[in-house]
Motif scaffolding. Structure first.
Motif, PDB file in Angstrom:
ATOM      1  N   GLY A   1       4.312  -4.012   0.237  1.00  0.00           N
ATOM      2  CA  GLY A   1       3.082  -3.233   0.296  1.00  0.00           C
ATOM      3  C   GLY A   1       3.310  -1.736   0.294  1.00  0.00           C
ATOM      4  N   ASN A   2       4.551  -1.317   0.044  1.00  0.00           N
ATOM      5  CA  ASN A   2       4.859   0.114  -0.022  1.00  0.00           C
ATOM      6  C   ASN A   2       4.612   0.645  -1.428  1.00  0.00           C
ATOM      7  OD1 ASN A   2       5.870   0.170   2.689  1.00  0.00           O
ATOM      8  ND2 ASN A   2       7.709  -0.850   1.915  1.00  0.00           N
ATOM      9  N   VAL A   3       4.149   1.878  -1.518  1.00  0.00           N
ATOM     10  CA  VAL A   3       3.921   2.500  -2.822  1.00  0.00           C
ATOM     11  C   VAL A   3       5.263   3.005  -3.337  1.00  0.00           C
ATOM     12  CG1 VAL A   3       2.727   4.333  -4.053  1.00  0.00           C
ATOM     13  CG2 VAL A   3       1.571   3.123  -2.207  1.00  0.00           C
ATOM     14  N   ILE A   4       5.693   2.489  -4.485  1.00  0.00           N
ATOM     15  CA  ILE A   4       6.978   2.879  -5.078  1.00  0.00           C
ATOM     16  C   ILE A   4       6.809   4.105  -5.963  1.00  0.00           C
ATOM     17  CG2 ILE A   4       8.834   2.136  -6.603  1.00  0.00           C
ATOM     18  CD1 ILE A   4       8.174  -0.736  -5.843  1.00  0.00           C
ATOM     19  N   ASN A   5       5.724   4.123  -6.744  1.00  0.00           N
ATOM     20  CA  ASN A   5       5.553   5.188  -7.726  1.00  0.00           C
ATOM     21  C   ASN A   5       4.067   5.473  -7.906  1.00  0.00           C
ATOM     22  OD1 ASN A   5       6.090   7.062  -9.703  1.00  0.00           O
ATOM     23  ND2 ASN A   5       6.445   5.565 -11.318  1.00  0.00           N
TER      24      ASN A   5
ATOM     25  N   ALA B   1      -2.741  14.539  -3.777  1.00  0.00           N
ATOM     26  CA  ALA B   1      -3.681  13.928  -2.842  1.00  0.00           C
ATOM     27  C   ALA B   1      -3.386  12.439  -2.661  1.00  0.00           C
ATOM     28  CB  ALA B   1      -5.112  14.133  -3.323  1.00  0.00           C
ATOM     29  N   ALA B   2      -3.034  11.750  -3.741  1.00  0.00           N
ATOM     30  CA  ALA B   2      -2.717  10.320  -3.644  1.00  0.00           C
ATOM     31  C   ALA B   2      -1.434  10.112  -2.846  1.00  0.00           C
ATOM     32  CB  ALA B   2      -2.585   9.713  -5.038  1.00  0.00           C
ATOM     33  N   THR B   3      -0.448  10.981  -3.034  1.00  0.00           N
ATOM     34  CA  THR B   3       0.800  10.893  -2.275  1.00  0.00           C
ATOM     35  C   THR B   3       0.523  11.101  -0.790  1.00  0.00           C
ATOM     36  OG1 THR B   3       2.024  11.723  -4.187  1.00  0.00           O
ATOM     37  CG2 THR B   3       3.133  11.815  -2.064  1.00  0.00           C
ATOM     38  N   LYS B   4      -0.309  12.084  -0.489  1.00  0.00           N
ATOM     39  CA  LYS B   4      -0.676  12.353   0.903  1.00  0.00           C
ATOM     40  C   LYS B   4      -1.439  11.163   1.500  1.00  0.00           C
ATOM     41  CE  LYS B   4      -3.061  15.906   3.614  1.00  0.00           C
ATOM     42  NZ  LYS B   4      -3.840  17.149   3.510  1.00  0.00           N
ATOM     43  N   THR B   5      -2.310  10.552   0.729  1.00  0.00           N
ATOM     44  CA  THR B   5      -3.120   9.424   1.201  1.00  0.00           C
ATOM     45  C   THR B   5      -2.260   8.190   1.475  1.00  0.00           C
ATOM     46  OG1 THR B   5      -4.990  10.236  -0.087  1.00  0.00           O
ATOM     47  CG2 THR B   5      -5.113   7.968   0.660  1.00  0.00           C
ATOM     48  N   THR B   6      -1.250   7.944   0.657  1.00  0.00           N
ATOM     49  CA  THR B   6      -0.441   6.726   0.786  1.00  0.00           C
ATOM     50  C   THR B   6       0.821   6.924   1.609  1.00  0.00           C
ATOM     51  OG1 THR B   6       0.719   7.211  -1.268  1.00  0.00           O
ATOM     52  CG2 THR B   6      -1.238   5.823  -1.427  1.00  0.00           C
ATOM     53  N   SER B   7       1.049   8.116   2.154  1.00  0.00           N
ATOM     54  CA  SER B   7       2.328   8.413   2.803  1.00  0.00           C
ATOM     55  C   SER B   7       2.666   7.465   3.951  1.00  0.00           C
ATOM     56  CB  SER B   7       2.356   9.863   3.279  1.00  0.00           C
ATOM     57  OG  SER B   7       1.350  10.071   4.251  1.00  0.00           O
ATOM     58  N   ALA B   8       1.757   7.128   4.814  1.00  0.00           N
ATOM     59  CA  ALA B   8       2.071   6.291   5.979  1.00  0.00           C
ATOM     60  C   ALA B   8       1.259   5.002   5.992  1.00  0.00           C
ATOM     61  CB  ALA B   8       1.807   7.082   7.254  1.00  0.00           C
ATOM     62  N   ILE B   9       0.747   4.588   4.845  1.00  0.00           N
ATOM     63  CA  ILE B   9      -0.112   3.405   4.795  1.00  0.00           C
ATOM     64  C   ILE B   9       0.570   2.307   3.985  1.00  0.00           C
ATOM     65  CG2 ILE B   9      -2.319   2.532   3.965  1.00  0.00           C
ATOM     66  CD1 ILE B   9      -3.566   4.862   5.103  1.00  0.00           C
ATOM     67  N   VAL B  10       0.524   1.106   4.510  1.00  0.00           N
ATOM     68  CA  VAL B  10       1.056  -0.058   3.807  1.00  0.00           C
ATOM     69  C   VAL B  10      -0.108  -0.797   3.160  1.00  0.00           C
ATOM     70  CG1 VAL B  10       2.284  -2.249   4.067  1.00  0.00           C
ATOM     71  CG2 VAL B  10       2.967  -0.269   5.434  1.00  0.00           C
ATOM     72  N   TRP B  11       0.008  -1.029   1.868  1.00  0.00           N
ATOM     73  CA  TRP B  11      -1.013  -1.744   1.117  1.00  0.00           C
ATOM     74  C   TRP B  11      -0.881  -3.236   1.343  1.00  0.00           C
ATOM     75  CZ3 TRP B  11      -3.741   0.117  -3.653  1.00  0.00           C
ATOM     76  CH2 TRP B  11      -3.837   1.500  -3.672  1.00  0.00           C
ATOM     77  N   GLN B  12      -1.940  -3.971   1.038  1.00  0.00           N
ATOM     78  CA  GLN B  12      -1.863  -5.432   1.016  1.00  0.00           C
ATOM     79  C   GLN B  12      -1.194  -5.791  -0.305  1.00  0.00           C
ATOM     80  OE1 GLN B  12      -5.937  -6.662   1.342  1.00  0.00           O
ATOM     81  NE2 GLN B  12      -6.096  -6.031   3.476  1.00  0.00           N
ATOM     82  N   PRO B  13       0.000  -6.414  -0.263  1.00  0.00           N
ATOM     83  CA  PRO B  13       0.721  -6.672  -1.520  1.00  0.00           C
ATOM     84  C   PRO B  13       0.040  -7.739  -2.365  1.00  0.00           C
ATOM     85  CG  PRO B  13       1.897  -7.609   0.341  1.00  0.00           C
ATOM     86  CD  PRO B  13       0.742  -6.859   0.905  1.00  0.00           C
TER      87      PRO B  13
END
Length: 150
Positions: A94-98, A115-127
């Protein structure tokens, strides 16, 4: 008069038959091309993801947070609506690779990327999950449009 009529009739029939020959030759070229393309049956089809990767709370919330994290000074400089395509690669955990952005305005793409990098920095997505329920790598494509309020 009869000779003129015979000449016109011959020209008409020869034109029709020439058109039919051209149609047949085009069909032959396409069928030869299709036959010459080998089909490798050992290559499996691309994986089907029944459950695509998703931001916690939904992808609409992600787009909203990206808009909130954009640089306000840059937003004030925008004179017209702007669009970009936001592409994220999410791994099995669930980590953002790219993160990639594609759109007509390079500066807008850079601001959305930040902004997208800042938004996803500490958040784990549902894979993403496949048919067997196993987590898989997924690519998420989201349109991002910024509309100027008038």
């Amino acid at each position: 008069m009869k000779t003129n009529f015979i000449i016109i009739a011959l020209l008409t029939f020869s034109g029709i038959s020439a058109q039919q020959k051209n149609v047949k030759s085009v069909e032959k070229v396409t069928t030869r091309f299709e036959k010459s393309q080998p089909q490798d049956q050992s290559v499996p089809p691309p994986p089907i993801s029944l459950f695509p990767a998703q931001f916690p709370g939904g992808n609409k919330l992600f787009i909203k947070k990206v808009a909130e994290n954009m640089d306000q000074n840059y937003i004030l400089t925008l004179k017209q609506n702007a669009k970009t395509q936001l592409i994220l690669k999410i791994d099995q955990a669930g980590n953002v690779i790219n993160i990639s952005t594609f759109g007509p305005s390079e500066t807008f793409n850079e601001e959305v990327h930040k902004a997208a990098t800042k938004t996803t920095s500490a958040i784990v997505w549902q894979p993403s999950k496949n048919k067997a329920g196993i987590n898989t790598i997924d690519i998420v494509k989201l349109p991002f449009t910024f509309k100027i309020k008038e």
